[in-house]
Motif scaffolding. Sequence first.
Motif, PDB file in Angstrom:
ATOM      1  N   ALA A 101     -14.909  53.672 -11.103  1.00  0.00           N
ATOM      2  CA  ALA A 101     -15.322  52.272 -11.027  1.00  0.00           C
ATOM      3  C   ALA A 101     -14.094  51.414 -10.792  1.00  0.00           C
ATOM      4  N   SER A 102     -14.225  50.472  -9.869  1.00  0.00           N
ATOM      5  CA  SER A 102     -13.184  49.485  -9.640  1.00  0.00           C
ATOM      6  C   SER A 102     -13.536  48.258 -10.469  1.00  0.00           C
ATOM      7  N   MET A 103     -12.671  47.922 -11.438  1.00  0.00           N
ATOM      8  CA  MET A 103     -12.957  46.842 -12.377  1.00  0.00           C
ATOM      9  C   MET A 103     -11.986  45.686 -12.179  1.00  0.00           C
ATOM     10  N   ARG A 104     -12.447  44.490 -12.482  1.00  0.00           N
ATOM     11  CA  ARG A 104     -11.589  43.312 -12.368  1.00  0.00           C
ATOM     12  C   ARG A 104     -10.691  43.185 -13.606  1.00  0.00           C
ATOM     13  N   ARG A 105      -9.412  42.950 -13.369  1.00  0.00           N
ATOM     14  CA  ARG A 105      -8.496  42.691 -14.481  1.00  0.00           C
ATOM     15  C   ARG A 105      -8.767  41.303 -15.052  1.00  0.00           C
ATOM     16  N   ARG A 106      -8.376  41.151 -16.313  1.00  0.00           N
ATOM     17  CA  ARG A 106      -8.479  39.846 -16.954  1.00  0.00           C
ATOM     18  C   ARG A 106      -7.069  39.333 -17.240  1.00  0.00           C
ATOM     19  N   PRO A 107      -6.887  38.026 -17.364  1.00  0.00           N
ATOM     20  CA  PRO A 107      -5.557  37.501 -17.718  1.00  0.00           C
ATOM     21  C   PRO A 107      -5.111  38.088 -19.050  1.00  0.00           C
ATOM     22  N   LEU A 108      -3.818  38.386 -19.164  1.00  0.00           N
ATOM     23  CA  LEU A 108      -3.304  38.931 -20.416  1.00  0.00           C
ATOM     24  C   LEU A 108      -3.359  37.873 -21.511  1.00  0.00           C
ATOM     25  N   PRO A 109      -3.711  38.270 -22.735  1.00  0.00           N
ATOM     26  CA  PRO A 109      -3.718  37.312 -23.844  1.00  0.00           C
ATOM     27  C   PRO A 109      -2.301  36.950 -24.255  1.00  0.00           C
ATOM     28  N   THR A 110      -2.172  35.922 -25.052  1.00  0.00           N
ATOM     29  CA  THR A 110      -0.862  35.541 -25.568  1.00  0.00           C
ATOM     30  C   THR A 110      -0.433  36.512 -26.662  1.00  0.00           C
ATOM     31  N   TRP A 175      -3.703  44.232 -26.581  1.00  0.00           N
ATOM     32  CA  TRP A 175      -2.336  44.425 -26.116  1.00  0.00           C
ATOM     33  C   TRP A 175      -1.949  43.321 -25.149  1.00  0.00           C
ATOM     34  N   THR A 176      -0.656  43.156 -25.001  1.00  0.00           N
ATOM     35  CA  THR A 176      -0.144  42.234 -23.998  1.00  0.00           C
ATOM     36  C   THR A 176       1.320  42.560 -23.756  1.00  0.00           C
ATOM     37  N   ARG A 177       1.925  41.849 -22.807  1.00  0.00           N
ATOM     38  CA  ARG A 177       3.347  42.027 -22.508  1.00  0.00           C
ATOM     39  C   ARG A 177       4.169  40.922 -23.162  1.00  0.00           C
ATOM     40  N   LEU A 178       5.377  41.287 -23.538  1.00  0.00           N
ATOM     41  CA  LEU A 178       6.314  40.338 -24.115  1.00  0.00           C
ATOM     42  C   LEU A 178       7.019  39.573 -22.998  1.00  0.00           C
ATOM     43  N   ASP A 179       7.009  38.268 -23.080  1.00  0.00           N
ATOM     44  CA  ASP A 179       7.727  37.462 -22.084  1.00  0.00           C
ATOM     45  C   ASP A 179       9.223  37.466 -22.349  1.00  0.00           C
ATOM     46  N   ASP A 180       9.589  37.444 -23.624  1.00  0.00           N
ATOM     47  CA  ASP A 180      10.995  37.335 -24.016  1.00  0.00           C
ATOM     48  C   ASP A 180      11.464  38.680 -24.559  1.00  0.00           C
ATOM     49  N   TRP A 181      12.087  39.486 -23.702  1.00  0.00           N
ATOM     50  CA  TRP A 181      12.567  40.795 -24.150  1.00  0.00           C
ATOM     51  C   TRP A 181      13.690  40.645 -25.165  1.00  0.00           C
ATOM     52  N   TYR A 182      14.610  39.732 -24.923  1.00  0.00           N
ATOM     53  CA  TYR A 182      15.851  39.661 -25.710  1.00  0.00           C
ATOM     54  C   TYR A 182      15.566  39.354 -27.177  1.00  0.00           C
TER      55      TYR A 182
END
Length: 267
Positions: A101-110, A175-182
């Motif tokens: 199935a090809s699914m639509r991604r959603r915006p990452l949460p904060t 889950w989400t990605r970190l904007d500020d790695w440092y």
Amino acid sequence: MAQLIEITAADDPRLADYRDLRDVELRKSIEAEEGLFLAEGEKVVRRAAAAGFEARSFLMAPRWLDGLNEVLSASPAPCYVVSEKLAEEVTGFHVHRGALASMRRRPLPTVASVLAGARSVLVLEDIVDHTNVGAIFRCGAALGFDAVLLAPRCADPLYRRSIKVAMGTVFSVPWTRLDDWYDALPMLGAAGFTTIALTLAADSVAIEEAVTGVDRVALVLGSEGHGLSERWERTADRRAIIPMHAGVDSLNVAAATAVACYVTARR
């Protein structure tokens, strides 16, 4: 209900979402540009649908239609019905679970929304293997972790291989990605988490000791090659090891995660 559309030509443009699935770099580019991800196998497709992801389309061999009838009945997306031979020609591999199935991604949460109410969190720095990322999600879900945070260079949890190895748990664990790695670890400290880095640093203590007395914990895991960066190792509140024998000093990062999650869950 999904419209069933039989397709007999591999070059049919309607199958574009499913082409060249073994070409990792090409797929990463396509999926990012189109805002999609692929779910493979009946169980994973079901879990993606149950998590509320919207389907763009389905690709199935005839024998899988009945098993996913409930999912197809609830979706307006087209279902392309192809032979198993044609599915292999389009995707580049044998789709032995018969359904995609090809699914639509959603915006990452904060980050704040992912951490809200969480007590146990996994934090991944530069883990680039999709299989490892999927296995880590599966470990975290199985052992009661509430969320996963990924540094910017980590592999995509919604890449097909990650989803497959995770058995769809990437849909259920926030889950989400970190904007500020440092300043990621100081940020977690300010949010009330004790950050515990798995590392061979000289001041590392056994993981059982490191998690004792800790309420909100963030286990920090480094890349497959050199492990954690000096910055993350130094800014973690505590450093921990998994005691080993026979001269072995480390495990695969997914295996280490399983052990550390088990110990942490029993704290």
